[in-house]
Design a protein around this motif. Sequence first.
Motif, PDB file in Angstrom:
ATOM      1  N   ARG A   1      -7.787  -9.404   7.855  1.00 45.04           N
ATOM      2  CA  ARG A   1      -6.920  -8.692   8.793  1.00 45.04           C
ATOM      3  C   ARG A   1      -5.503  -8.607   8.249  1.00 45.04           C
ATOM      4  O   ARG A   1      -4.829  -7.586   8.411  1.00 45.04           O
ATOM      5  N   LEU A   2      -5.045  -9.685   7.598  1.00 46.19           N
ATOM      6  CA  LEU A   2      -3.711  -9.665   7.012  1.00 46.19           C
ATOM      7  C   LEU A   2      -3.627  -8.582   5.938  1.00 46.19           C
ATOM      8  O   LEU A   2      -2.645  -7.828   5.867  1.00 46.19           O
ATOM      9  N   LYS A   3      -4.669  -8.477   5.123  1.00 51.52           N
ATOM     10  CA  LYS A   3      -4.709  -7.457   4.071  1.00 51.52           C
ATOM     11  C   LYS A   3      -4.662  -6.061   4.692  1.00 51.52           C
ATOM     12  O   LYS A   3      -3.935  -5.181   4.214  1.00 51.52           O
ATOM     13  N   ASN A  21       2.137  -0.462   4.332  1.00 50.58           N
ATOM     14  CA  ASN A  21       2.519   0.218   3.090  1.00 50.58           C
ATOM     15  C   ASN A  21       2.211   1.714   3.135  1.00 50.58           C
ATOM     16  O   ASN A  21       2.921   2.513   2.528  1.00 50.58           O
ATOM     17  N   ALA A  22       1.173   2.091   3.844  1.00 47.04           N
ATOM     18  CA  ALA A  22       0.883   3.520   4.005  1.00 47.04           C
ATOM     19  C   ALA A  22       2.018   4.196   4.774  1.00 47.04           C
ATOM     20  O   ALA A  22       2.465   5.299   4.421  1.00 47.04           O
ATOM     21  N   ASP A  23       2.510   3.523   5.813  1.00 44.34           N
ATOM     22  CA  ASP A  23       3.634   4.066   6.592  1.00 44.34           C
ATOM     23  C   ASP A  23       4.901   4.128   5.742  1.00 44.34           C
ATOM     24  O   ASP A  23       5.674   5.098   5.825  1.00 44.34           O
ATOM     25  N   LEU A  24       5.125   3.090   4.924  1.00 43.81           N
ATOM     26  CA  LEU A  24       6.313   3.070   4.075  1.00 43.81           C
ATOM     27  C   LEU A  24       6.260   4.170   3.025  1.00 43.81           C
ATOM     28  O   LEU A  24       7.263   4.829   2.740  1.00 43.81           O
ATOM     29  N   PRO A  43       9.908   1.845  -0.545  1.00 49.24           N
ATOM     30  CA  PRO A  43       9.119   0.988  -1.437  1.00 49.24           C
ATOM     31  C   PRO A  43       8.135   0.135  -0.648  1.00 49.24           C
ATOM     32  O   PRO A  43       8.321  -0.092   0.562  1.00 49.24           O
ATOM     33  N   PRO A  44       7.083  -0.341  -1.291  1.00 47.86           N
ATOM     34  CA  PRO A  44       6.059  -1.108  -0.582  1.00 47.86           C
ATOM     35  C   PRO A  44       6.542  -2.492  -0.141  1.00 47.86           C
ATOM     36  O   PRO A  44       7.473  -3.054  -0.706  1.00 47.86           O
ATOM     37  N   PHE A  45       5.889  -2.990   0.893  1.00 50.05           N
ATOM     38  CA  PHE A  45       6.151  -4.332   1.388  1.00 50.05           C
ATOM     39  C   PHE A  45       5.413  -5.340   0.519  1.00 50.05           C
ATOM     40  O   PHE A  45       4.245  -5.142   0.169  1.00 50.05           O
TER      41      PHE A  45
END
Length: 323
Positions: A229-231, A238-241, A247-249
């Motif tokens: 779930r964390l993944k 990251n898709a939203d970013l 840049p990715p989280f």
Amino acid sequence: MTSAFGATSTTDDVLAGIDLSGKRILVTGVSAGLGVETARALVAHSASVVGAARDLKKAETATAPVREAAAEGHGAFELTELDLASFASIRAASDRLVADGRAFDVVIANAGVMAAPFGHTADGFETQFGTNHLGHFLFVNRIAGLIAPGGRLVNLSSAGHRYADVDLDDPNFERTPYDPWIAYGRSKTSNILFAVEFDRRHQARGVRAAAVHPGGINTELTRHVGVDRLKTMVERINADLTAAGKPPFRLKTIPQGAATSVWAGVVADADEVGGRYCENCHVAPVTQSPTDPISEGVRSYALDPDRAKALWAKSEEFVGERF
């Protein structure tokens, strides 16, 4: 004072060149993760640290690196039993410390639970609010007189405070459908509001309080979330970013996560962090950004002095003691 540190700074970075000889510091939650690293970094720089934990056998094993660092850095380390989900345990632990009488320069309220299934503490309070907030509220206030002038309280909060403001009318979800993240958000907002009011009450004697967000870290705190779930959560974030051109989280390491606690406790200027919310080794701005767990900033309701006073009064009612 402007911090020279940031999101990737580690505990060793922020403590470089600092000698904590003569400083006595209490850290709750030293049986894993951030608590262990916080204690290790402090004793490595010659502080005397008292680590509090519910499971002393587990903590004894987990803190082997802390004792090694203490020996190498001339610091000292000892353990004390504390179950933040039990008022009886909290009163016993605080009574021991008060009877001992030795002062603390810093108290770091690090312990906590996240996104737990619905349940109750030994005293009948919703698990996350009861443990994360009420447990520390009772414990810290009962030992507040031991915090020396010039000392500090550091409450670990989270960007998760954006999930929810406190609900003083239904803190135990008796009339509200339970959501583990809403409950977590309420408890983390409470941690900030507690720091705000504690700071107001104690700054006249030179004691300041701050709340900190350590960042996203994969520690035992995520045990109720699960690896898969964390993944999935990180992938969605990251898709939203990416869609927003950002840049990715990235998750922090444990030494990076503990850095802001150490920075706020012994490095930052007291007037800079007093009554504030800090992240990435600096004071966070107030923001009304979406309720996601990664953007910087603190919601205004978490710093509202009137809400802080109201929560304090309600918390006194819940624990049955006035401070």
